[in-house]
Design an enzyme around this catalytic site. Structure first.
Site, PDB file in Angstrom:
ATOM      1  N   HIS A 186       0.844  -1.203   0.000  1.00 10.78           N
ATOM      2  CA  HIS A 186       0.000   0.000   0.000  1.00 10.78           C
ATOM      3  C   HIS A 186       0.882   1.257   0.000  1.00 10.78           C
ATOM      4  O   HIS A 186       0.650   2.189  -0.770  1.00 10.78           O
ATOM      5  CB  HIS A 186      -0.916  -0.034   1.231  1.00 10.78           C
ATOM      6  N   GLU A 187       1.884   1.264   0.846  1.00  5.99           N
ATOM      7  CA  GLU A 187       2.770   2.433   0.913  1.00  5.99           C
ATOM      8  C   GLU A 187       3.562   2.578  -0.381  1.00  5.99           C
ATOM      9  O   GLU A 187       3.761   3.681  -0.883  1.00  5.99           O
ATOM     10  CB  GLU A 187       3.728   2.311   2.102  1.00  5.99           C
ATOM     11  N   HIS A 200       1.590   4.298  -2.948  1.00  3.82           N
ATOM     12  CA  HIS A 200       1.565   5.767  -2.825  1.00  3.82           C
ATOM     13  C   HIS A 200       2.781   6.365  -3.512  1.00  3.82           C
ATOM     14  O   HIS A 200       2.689   7.402  -4.164  1.00  3.82           O
ATOM     15  CB  HIS A 200       1.577   6.179  -1.357  1.00  3.82           C
ATOM     16  N   GLU A 236      -6.506   6.784  -1.212  1.00  4.14           N
ATOM     17  CA  GLU A 236      -6.367   5.611  -0.341  1.00  4.14           C
ATOM     18  C   GLU A 236      -6.947   4.379  -1.024  1.00  4.14           C
ATOM     19  O   GLU A 236      -6.352   3.309  -1.020  1.00  4.14           O
ATOM     20  CB  GLU A 236      -7.067   5.848   1.002  1.00  4.14           C
TER      21      GLU A 236
END
Lengths: 183, 477
Positions: free
Chosen positions: B145-146, B149, B230
């Protein structure tokens, strides 16, 4: 007159941009392919450590350990791509068998050195899988670029060829698992 | 995946432009409210100047400021090999050009964020609590997930629009306050003509309305985009790991914890994977939250079937949201690719449930503690400024030698930093350098010229350390 010149200039710039992006993409594909090799080599480097740590604990499993060592040296010695793929998958098989056997040796499983090597190895396995995945992603994007207009014109002129996907050697991995409730 | 990056960049630019214009117009009217048309241009310039200055600062040192605020510590492979390996795995999957730097926040609340202006200068930050709570697959989900980003250029965009938002809020705040205290800009209007005076009243009214509305609008826009990002990062994480359950159960564990991350505040909250300031059980679906409700994210992830492509995430999203929302969370250009991307199978058995005291040890390791296991099995922990050379084991009472060399090696890192400020003692020490040649790779002991005993552990790999008695620099070769 000026308008025509401007149009020509824009077209030339677009041409350069598209050509460069194709080259960049092809390099990315190549880079992704070499990543797989890097990880395979790392696995070869880690295996002696693993065998060394496990030896003392697994007196009755010398067969398993031997098969790993042999598979490793075969994989390192393989020359052609086909041989290499075959040897690597044999090695993977030997490794997964080894980790199944390890479950019977609680002392070994508690050994700090062994845990460290195991973490490195399982991470390397993951890295191999992810670098294959990433390679396929890159190839997909590159092949799409080659097929669509207008970059297909440039690809045709400069002989950019579609790259092959990395196929799983193990057909069983792709098969749908059968569930049997009869027993 | 790459279509997504491009679509994201375009969206960012549009939003960035809208917010920028908002700021400039606000500046113009505020300036105008004080000193007519000239003031308007002055205000315009001032607003632009504030924004440019803040943008420059946040572009070049935003990540280090954020890392310092959140008390994150840079770690190496040997402090937490698993974390490092997982980051490397995701770096390969995302095909990033450079390995992001890895930081740990010594805090028991589970959370994570990513920062850095571009993929070449990225950092991934996790808390010690996250590492102790999650298993390998869950950690992989969070890191993916990071990484998404970073890959989707969300970090740069969020920093810049955050700065724009901050500038808008700052300007209107200052204006409204000054209006309150000075009773309007009348003082400055004496020079302007009659017609100008009327103009100015209109200007003041417009400026007041703008100063009230602009921050609100900008905030709503910022939060809406932040929530969308997100979801997008969740979708990309699934694409990278091919295993939605990992991220889903990680989010579940994070939301079940009611620990509050002490080093997080309102400005940095938007960066984290889950809102670090939430109270447990709080419903987080209002317009002013930076994160989508976490149970909704979990439900979407668990609803994904058939494949790991973006279109599968979009379908799961529509299923969960029902008819409530019709919007597409994924840019349509990224959904052309309808190839089936198969999901990973659920592993049958994952060993390794961690004990609670691992968390404490990890926090100590990050804070430069050294460990020694006594013969009885007791683990003794030393802070890096521990002075004695022997210590009695609190359990069995036997005397243990303190691993001085390791302590000194770790303290040496701290020394190196303080040396820069104190040039004088550094020179003195340099005169007194003692060189020790290592025999092998095991434990080795020797005496410093001042007479104190030194011991080097097998894991010692620094080029030098300082003697804790005489302060002499000892080179190890």
């Amino acid at each position: 007159m000026i308008i025509i010149l401007v149009i020509i200039a824009v077209l030339v710039l677009m041409f350069i941009g598209m050509y460069n992006s194709l080259v960049r993409l092809r390099n990315q594909v190549k880079n992704a392919w070499s990543q797989i090799d890097v990880q395979l080599k790392r696995r070869h480097d880690l295996i002696p450590n693993l065998v060394e740590t496990a030896k003392g604990y697994m007196k009755h499993e010398s067969e398993t350990l031997k098969s790993i060592t042999e598979a490793r040296s075969k994989a390192m010695g393989a020359d052609t791509v086909v041989d290499k793929a075959k040897a690597e998958s044999t090695l993977s098989g030997a490794m997964s068998k080894f980790f199944l056997v390890v479950e019977n040796y609680p002392d070994l499983k508690a050994n700090q050195n062994f845990l460290a090597v195991q973490e490195e190895l399982s991470s390397t396995e993951n890295k191999i899988a992810f670098s294959r995945q990433s390679y396929n992603d890159q190839v997909l994007f590159f092949n799409n670029k080659i097929q669509v207009f207008p970059s297909n014109v440039i690809a045709g002129m400069y002989n950019f060829k579609e790259e092959d996907f990395f196929e799983l050697e193990d057909k069983a991995e792709r098969a749908v698992p059968k569930v049997d409730f009869s027993s | 995946m790459w279509e997504l990056i491009r679509a994201n960049k375009q969206r960012s630019l549009i939003l960035f432009f809208v917010m920028g214009v908002c700021l400039l117009v606000l500046g113009y009217f505020i300036g105008g409210a004080y000193a007519g048309e000239e003031g308007g241009y002055f205000g315009l310039g001032l607003a632009f100047f504030i924004w440019a200055l803040m943008s420059l600062i946040s572009y070049f040192s935003g990540d280090s400021i954020i890392l310092a605020i959140s008390k994150a510590k840079l770690v190496t492979h040997n402090i937490h090999p698993q974390l490092f390996n997982v980051v490397q795995e995701m770096k390969i999957a995302a095909n990033l050009p450079e390995m992001p730097k890895v930081y740990i926040i010594p805090d028991p609340a589970p959370n994570a964020f990513a920062t850095g202006r571009n993929p070449e200068n990225a950092s991934i930050v996790v808390t010690a609590g996250l590492l102790s709570k999650l298993n390998r697959d869950e950690l992989q989900g969070v890191i993916a997930h990071e990484m998404s980003h970073i890959l989707n250029r969300d970090v740069l965009f969020m920093t810049f629009s955050g700065v724009l938002l901050g500038s808008i809020v700052l300007l209107s705040h200052v204006f409204l306050r000054s209006l309150w205290f000075s009773g309007g800009g009348r003082r400055y209007s004496s020079r302007s003509s009659k017609g100008g005076g009327q103009m100015q009243i209109i200007m003041i009214i417009v400026a007041v309305i703008m100063a009230i509305l602009a921050p609100l609008m900008a905030r709503l826009l910022y939060f809406a985009i932040s929530r969308k990002r997100e979801y997008l990062a969740d979708a990309t994480a699934v694409r990278l790991t091919r295993y939605p359950e990992g991220l889903a159960s990680a989010l579940e564990k994070i939301s079940n914890s009611d620990l509050v991350l002490r080093s997080a505040n309102k400005t940095t909250a938007a960066l984290y994977i889950a809102n670090p300031l939430k109270k447990k059980g709080m419903k987080l679906s209002n317009l002013s939250s930076t994160h989508p409700p976490i149970d909704e994210r979990i439900r979407i992830l668990r609803n994904i079937s058939q494949g790991a492509n973006f279109i599968n995430y979009q379908n799961a999203y529509s299923d969960v949201k029902g008819h409530q929302v019709r919007s597409n969370i994924i840019p349509s250009s990224a959904m052309h690719n309808k190839d089936r991307v198969s999901l990973r199978k659920t592993p049958e058995h994952k060993p390794g449930t961690k004990k609670a005291h691992d968390l404490g040890d990890l926090i100590r390791a990050v804070n430069k503690y050294t460990f020694l296991t006594c013969a009885c099995g007791m683990k003794i922990k030393f802070p890096s400024d521990f002075k004695k050379s022997e210590v009695k084991c609190p359990r069995c009472g036997s005397i243990n030698k303190v691993p001085v060399a390791e302590l000194a090696a770790i303290a040496g890192v701290v020394h190196g930093i303080s040396d820069q400020t104190e040039k004088q003692p550094e020179k003195q020490i340099q005169k007194n350098v003692f060189v020790y040649h290592r025999i092998g790779k095991g434990w080795e002991s020797f005496t410093c010229p001042c007479g104190s005993a030194k011991q080097i552990s097998p894991s010692f790999n620094k080029p030098y350390f300082y003697c804790n008695k005489c302060g002499r620099k000892i080179m190890v070769k």
